[in-house]
Design an enzyme around this catalytic site. Sequence first.
Site, short mmCIF file in Angstrom:
data_model
loop_
_atom_site.label_atom_id
_atom_site.label_comp_id
_atom_site.label_asym_id
_atom_site.label_seq_id
_atom_site.Cartn_x
_atom_site.Cartn_y
_atom_site.Cartn_z
N GLU A 245 0.75 -1.24 0.04
CA GLU A 245 0.15 -0.05 -0.02
C GLU A 245 0.75 1.25 0.08
OE1 GLU A 245 -2.96 0.27 3.29
OE2 GLU A 245 -3.87 1.96 2.19
N LYS B 147 -6.94 -0.74 11.81
CA LYS B 147 -6.30 -1.06 10.55
C LYS B 147 -5.28 -0.10 10.23
CE LYS B 147 -5.86 -0.82 5.82
NZ LYS B 147 -5.07 -0.11 5.19
N ASP C 170 5.08 -14.28 11.84
CA ASP C 170 3.79 -14.77 11.61
C ASP C 170 2.71 -13.43 11.92
OD1 ASP C 170 1.18 -15.90 11.61
OD2 ASP C 170 2.07 -17.89 12.54
N HIS D 259 -2.35 10.57 0.41
CA HIS D 259 -2.30 9.11 -0.02
C HIS D 259 -2.46 8.75 -1.54
CE1 HIS D 259 -3.19 4.81 0.43
NE2 HIS D 259 -4.53 5.05 -0.35
C1 LIG Z 1 2.24 11.23 2.55
C2 LIG Z 1 2.44 12.21 3.76
C3 LIG Z 1 3.54 11.49 4.74
C4 LIG Z 1 2.93 13.45 2.95
O1 LIG Z 1 3.16 14.36 4.14
P1 LIG Z 1 4.07 15.74 3.66
O2 LIG Z 1 3.38 16.80 4.81
O3 LIG Z 1 3.90 16.29 2.05
O4 LIG Z 1 5.46 15.29 4.21
P2 LIG Z 1 6.80 16.34 3.90
O5 LIG Z 1 7.10 16.75 2.40
O6 LIG Z 1 6.65 17.31 5.02
O7 LIG Z 1 7.73 15.24 4.28
C5 LIG Z 1 8.29 14.97 5.56
C6 LIG Z 1 8.96 13.51 5.65
O8 LIG Z 1 7.74 12.52 5.33
C7 LIG Z 1 8.46 11.80 4.61
N1 LIG Z 1 8.09 11.75 3.26
C8 LIG Z 1 7.24 12.52 2.74
N2 LIG Z 1 7.01 12.03 1.31
C9 LIG Z 1 7.57 10.79 1.15
C10 LIG Z 1 7.55 10.15 -0.09
N3 LIG Z 1 7.05 10.52 -1.14
N4 LIG Z 1 8.10 8.89 0.18
C11 LIG Z 1 8.79 8.78 1.26
N5 LIG Z 1 8.80 9.44 2.30
C12 LIG Z 1 8.31 10.58 2.24
C13 LIG Z 1 10.07 11.94 4.59
O9 LIG Z 1 10.63 11.31 5.58
C14 LIG Z 1 10.02 13.47 4.80
O10 LIG Z 1 11.24 14.08 5.31
P3 LIG Z 1 12.43 14.45 4.24
O11 LIG Z 1 12.96 13.16 3.82
O12 LIG Z 1 11.77 15.37 3.23
O13 LIG Z 1 13.37 15.01 5.39
C15 LIG Z 1 1.19 12.62 4.59
O14 LIG Z 1 0.21 13.15 3.65
C16 LIG Z 1 0.76 11.56 5.45
O15 LIG Z 1 1.15 10.95 6.15
N6 LIG Z 1 -0.47 10.93 4.86
C17 LIG Z 1 -1.28 9.89 5.33
C18 LIG Z 1 -0.89 8.68 4.76
C19 LIG Z 1 -1.61 7.49 5.46
O16 LIG Z 1 -1.85 7.30 6.50
N7 LIG Z 1 -1.48 6.29 4.56
C20 LIG Z 1 -1.92 5.05 4.93
C21 LIG Z 1 -2.96 4.64 4.15
S1 LIG Z 1 -4.77 5.01 4.38
C22 LIG Z 1 -5.01 3.75 5.59
O17 LIG Z 1 -5.28 2.72 4.95
C23 LIG Z 1 -5.24 3.96 6.71
C24 LIG Z 1 -6.53 5.03 7.37
C25 LIG Z 1 -6.49 6.43 6.94
O18 LIG Z 1 -7.90 4.55 6.84
C26 LIG Z 1 -6.70 4.69 8.95
C27 LIG Z 1 -7.53 5.57 9.76
O19 LIG Z 1 -8.64 5.83 9.12
O20 LIG Z 1 -7.30 5.83 10.72
N1 LIG Z 2 -1.09 -20.37 16.37
C1 LIG Z 2 -0.20 -19.98 16.06
O1 LIG Z 2 0.45 -18.98 15.99
C2 LIG Z 2 0.93 -21.10 15.26
C3 LIG Z 2 1.89 -20.55 14.72
N2 LIG Z 2 2.91 -21.67 14.28
C4 LIG Z 2 4.24 -21.19 13.53
O2 LIG Z 2 5.24 -21.44 14.63
C5 LIG Z 2 6.24 -20.69 14.08
C6 LIG Z 2 7.20 -20.12 15.44
O3 LIG Z 2 7.46 -21.08 16.07
P1 LIG Z 2 8.85 -21.11 16.88
O4 LIG Z 2 8.70 -22.00 18.05
O5 LIG Z 2 9.02 -19.72 17.48
O6 LIG Z 2 9.77 -21.45 15.72
P2 LIG Z 2 10.75 -22.58 15.56
O7 LIG Z 2 10.48 -23.86 16.05
O8 LIG Z 2 10.99 -22.47 14.18
O9 LIG Z 2 11.95 -21.97 16.34
C7 LIG Z 2 12.27 -21.70 17.56
C8 LIG Z 2 13.58 -22.53 18.11
O10 LIG Z 2 14.68 -21.71 17.79
C9 LIG Z 2 15.67 -22.26 18.61
N3 LIG Z 2 16.31 -20.98 19.17
C10 LIG Z 2 17.76 -20.71 18.85
N4 LIG Z 2 17.96 -19.58 19.43
C11 LIG Z 2 16.95 -19.15 20.12
C12 LIG Z 2 16.85 -18.25 21.31
N5 LIG Z 2 17.63 -17.20 21.59
N6 LIG Z 2 15.82 -18.04 21.97
C13 LIG Z 2 14.62 -18.97 21.81
N7 LIG Z 2 14.57 -19.89 20.81
C14 LIG Z 2 15.98 -20.25 20.09
C15 LIG Z 2 15.02 -23.16 19.62
O11 LIG Z 2 15.28 -24.45 19.49
P3 LIG Z 2 16.67 -25.12 19.83
O12 LIG Z 2 16.74 -24.76 21.27
O13 LIG Z 2 16.48 -26.52 20.03
O14 LIG Z 2 17.84 -24.55 19.12
C16 LIG Z 2 13.44 -22.56 19.58
O15 LIG Z 2 12.76 -23.82 19.91
C17 LIG Z 2 6.05 -19.80 13.11
O16 LIG Z 2 6.36 -20.09 11.76
C18 LIG Z 2 4.39 -19.66 13.26
O17 LIG Z 2 3.69 -19.38 12.00
C19 LIG Z 2 2.83 -22.84 14.45
C20 LIG Z 2 1.74 -23.54 15.08
C21 LIG Z 2 0.55 -22.44 15.61
#
Ligand SMILES: CC(C)(COP(=O)([O-])OP(=O)([O-])OC[C@H]1O[C@@H](n2cnc3c(N)ncnc32)[C@H](O)[C@@H]1OP(=O)([O-])[O-])[C@@H](O)C(=O)NCCC(=O)NCCSC(=O)C[C@@](C)(O)CC(=O)[O-]
Ligand SMILES: NC(=O)C1=CN([C@@H]2O[C@H](COP(=O)(O)OP(=O)(O)OC[C@H]3O[C@@H](n4cnc5c(N)ncnc54)[C@H](OP(=O)(O)O)[C@@H]3O)[C@@H](O)[C@H]2O)C=CC1
Length: 429
Positions: A82, A269, A285, A383
């Site tokens: 998006e 959202k 996940d 947007h």
């Molecule tokens: C789009 C902006 C940021 C413009 O806003 P702006 O004021 O024109 O931005 P600006 O020109 O002042 O720039 C400020 C900074 O924004 C960044 N920036 C600025 N432009 C860009 C660009 N093109 N690409 C990458 N980064 C950008 C960049 O970091 C920039 O800093 P700089 O680099 O210039 O120092 C603003 O209008 C905005 O935030 N709008 C909202 C957008 C949004 O929320 N989108 C989500 C999709 S809609 C949705 O799905 C959710 C919703 C809305 O339904 C949720 C809800 O209802 O609550």
């Molecule tokens: N309801 C849900 O959300 C469900 C999700 N899943 C899936 O399960 C997966 C995640 O499960 P997860 O058990 O995390 O994954 P994994 O089993 O792939 O990995 C975890 C393993 O990594 C090892 N490990 C290595 N370093 C570390 C550390 N620093 N800390 C902890 N563990 C370490 C451990 O095994 P060891 O000690 O033996 O090396 C640990 O058991 C995702 O892919 C998810 O989509 C599956 C079923 C249901």
Amino acid sequence: MKSSRIPGFYKKTIEERKELIHSMYPFTEEELATLSAEAPLAQDIADNMIENVVGTFQLPLGLGLNFLINGKEYIIPMAIEEASVVASASHIAKIVRDAGGFTAESTDRVMIGQIQVVGCPDFQQAKTAVLENKDALIKAANEAFPSIVRRGGGAEDLDVRILNEEADSAFGKMLIVHLYVNTVDAMGANLINTMAESIAPLVEKITSGKVYLRILSNLADRSLARARCVIPPHLLKTGDFSGEEVRDGVIHAYEFAASDPYRAVTHNKGIMNGVDPVVIATGNDWRAVEAGAHAYAVKDGQYTSMTTWWKDEQGNLVGELELPMSVGTVGGATRVHPLAKMALKLLDVSSAKELAEVIVTVGLAQNLGALKALATDGIQKGHMTLHSRSVAIAAGATGEMIDIIAKELIKINEIRVGKAKELVEKYKR
Ligand SMILES: CC(C)(COP(=O)([O-])OP(=O)([O-])OC[C@H]1O[C@@H](n2cnc3c(N)ncnc32)[C@H](O)[C@@H]1OP(=O)([O-])[O-])[C@@H](O)C(=O)NCCC(=O)NCCSC(=O)C[C@@](C)(O)CC(=O)[O-]
Ligand SMILES: NC(=O)C1=CN([C@@H]2O[C@H](COP(=O)(O)OP(=O)(O)OC[C@H]3O[C@@H](n4cnc5c(N)ncnc54)[C@H](OP(=O)(O)O)[C@@H]3O)[C@@H](O)[C@H]2O)C=CC1
């Protein structure tokens, strides 16, 4: 030390952006090649990840900039389809860094395994028996997965609930055992499921009931991450809107979401617009995180806003977001998908706890980005301007035509596919 404040990053070419990132990180040539690869996820790896593979599906990977969290700079990889989400997160992070940055914290990483027991002859007695055998059950769970204990985690506690106790319940009584497991840096589903399955026979013996489900709960409310920002109003000034007006507009928008589930869903959202891309980019996940976040947004029986926004005594806008965050820096696809490995390196997080804190911060920033736009110019201006390129592509524009058509759509203020198709036909003639 790297800085995530890179003004005008978006105005550079993709190659220039990659070079800049290369200069800031000790990436190997092989890792950099992953970013440029036609198909970063090779088909043979994909074939071993899921079933019936016929290809791979790509998403754009962008970088959220300007993030300062707990005094540390973060460049944030975001995988999303998006437009305007990455821009919006960066925009708010830029404002918040001028206010000192975000603060974030998290609880211990304890996930919950559930064991469902039915048909106990006496449910109260069964509950008491499970609690009396708590230590033995925890020990057995840890024996089933000793490596997590060696890593400093493992099963730590256990609790029991009886469901449907009331005489008029629609469903039968059941005993639910909750096993609380510290999963260290893993999301933990697999290790918890292994533990739950292994202690099930012992639970049956203790309760004289029959065990059915043995699975983790995605309502990870013992694995919470919290982010906060405090913004003086002068930093919120937008066009003709004063900072105070923007602040008050954001607070009114929050109060709308807090009072109305129809609005709360859209508001949330917008928060997940920030959360999901980081969860996806790091190979985590996102269904687990989504399910947990929305369930946690139900307070006192009503689905409500995940964030809270208010004005403090100094007149600053204060925002907070707390979410269950069942993510890992190991396990799942995090160390399998080459881009997820890159994403974790870009983020430079040392633990799952830190990753959770970063993700929740991006969610908070994203919410403010949307609310700020909604309370001022409206969402379409920023947007749709950024969405115009996708509209041009959907209408059949290619190559240099994309930019030309997108600019024309913005100029005539008609960012829609039908109009873009007309322009594409005209351009081709
Ligand atoms: C789009 C902006 C940021 C413009 O806003 P702006 O004021 O024109 O931005 P600006 O020109 O002042 O720039 C400020 C900074 O924004 C960044 N920036 C600025 N432009 C860009 C660009 N093109 N690409 C990458 N980064 C950008 C960049 O970091 C920039 O800093 P700089 O680099 O210039 O120092 C603003 O209008 C905005 O935030 N709008 C909202 C957008 C949004 O929320 N989108 C989500 C999709 S809609 C949705 O799905 C959710 C919703 C809305 O339904 C949720 C809800 O209802 O609550
Ligand atoms: N309801 C849900 O959300 C469900 C999700 N899943 C899936 O399960 C997966 C995640 O499960 P997860 O058990 O995390 O994954 P994994 O089993 O792939 O990995 C975890 C393993 O990594 C090892 N490990 C290595 N370093 C570390 C550390 N620093 N800390 C902890 N563990 C370490 C451990 O095994 P060891 O000690 O033996 O090396 C640990 O058991 C995702 O892919 C998810 O989509 C599956 C079923 C249901």
